[in-house]
Design a protein around this motif. Structure first.
Motif, PDB file in Angstrom:
ATOM      1  N   PHE A  47      -1.933   2.210   5.416  1.00  0.00           N
ATOM      2  CA  PHE A  47      -2.778   3.370   5.669  1.00  0.00           C
ATOM      3  C   PHE A  47      -1.962   4.655   5.575  1.00  0.00           C
ATOM      4  O   PHE A  47      -2.401   5.636   4.973  1.00  0.00           O
ATOM      5  N   LEU A  48      -0.774   4.643   6.161  1.00  0.00           N
ATOM      6  CA  LEU A  48       0.075   5.835   6.099  1.00  0.00           C
ATOM      7  C   LEU A  48       0.450   6.157   4.654  1.00  0.00           C
ATOM      8  O   LEU A  48       0.525   7.328   4.272  1.00  0.00           O
ATOM      9  N   GLY A  49       0.650   5.134   3.843  1.00  0.00           N
ATOM     10  CA  GLY A  49       0.885   5.367   2.416  1.00  0.00           C
ATOM     11  C   GLY A  49      -0.302   6.029   1.750  1.00  0.00           C
ATOM     12  O   GLY A  49      -0.144   6.915   0.905  1.00  0.00           O
ATOM     13  N   GLU A  78       9.405  10.912  -1.099  1.00  0.00           N
ATOM     14  CA  GLU A  78      10.410   9.939  -0.650  1.00  0.00           C
ATOM     15  C   GLU A  78       9.816   8.985   0.384  1.00  0.00           C
ATOM     16  O   GLU A  78      10.092   7.780   0.356  1.00  0.00           O
ATOM     17  N   ALA A  79       9.011   9.517   1.284  1.00  0.00           N
ATOM     18  CA  ALA A  79       8.359   8.661   2.278  1.00  0.00           C
ATOM     19  C   ALA A  79       7.391   7.706   1.596  1.00  0.00           C
ATOM     20  O   ALA A  79       7.314   6.520   1.959  1.00  0.00           O
ATOM     21  N   PRO A  84       4.723   0.566   1.775  1.00  0.00           N
ATOM     22  CA  PRO A  84       4.157  -0.450   0.882  1.00  0.00           C
ATOM     23  C   PRO A  84       3.323   0.156  -0.244  1.00  0.00           C
ATOM     24  O   PRO A  84       2.503   1.049  -0.016  1.00  0.00           O
ATOM     25  N   GLY A  85       3.590  -0.318  -1.457  1.00  0.00           N
ATOM     26  CA  GLY A  85       2.855   0.149  -2.633  1.00  0.00           C
ATOM     27  C   GLY A  85       3.471   1.355  -3.302  1.00  0.00           C
ATOM     28  O   GLY A  85       3.125   1.687  -4.429  1.00  0.00           O
ATOM     29  N   GLY A  86       4.383   2.024  -2.655  1.00  0.00           N
ATOM     30  CA  GLY A  86       4.990   3.230  -3.221  1.00  0.00           C
ATOM     31  C   GLY A  86       6.022   2.955  -4.282  1.00  0.00           C
ATOM     32  O   GLY A  86       6.367   3.831  -5.076  1.00  0.00           O
TER      33      GLY A  86
END
Length: 92
Positions: A47-49, A78-79, A84-86
């Motif tokens: 979710f944060l991603g 960068e974050a 996940p998924g980045g």
């Protein structure tokens, strides 16, 4: 940036985002989340991603958020890579 730092950065970004009524409305509408959904998913790295993906859609949002949080402009990207998924970004 490690995963813990990335999550902390994303939470700062989310705090900034929800403080802006117009942008919060756009995010909530685009994500389909209710306020309860948002609260219940705060600890989920995926979710944060998604929060960071949303902010990265507009350079002006990145600049405004980073300026408000006193972060370097590249911190959001960068974050995102550290969550996940980045790692699998396809810019086509």
């Amino acid at each position: 940036m490690n995963a813990s730092e990335a999550e902390a950065t994303a939470l700062k970004c989310l705090t900034w985002l929800i403080a802006h009524d117009d942008l919060r409305g756009i995010f909530m509408g685009a994500s389909g989340l209710s306020e309860d959904d948002l609260r219940s998913r705060l600890g989920e790295p995926e979710f944060l991603g998604a929060v960071l993906d949303f902010l990265l859609m507009d350079d002006a949002w990145v600049v405004q958020c980073c300026d408000a949080q006193q972060m370097p402009y590249e911190a959001i990207q960068e974050a995102r890579v550290a969550l996940p998924g980045g790692q699998n970004v396809n810019w086509t």
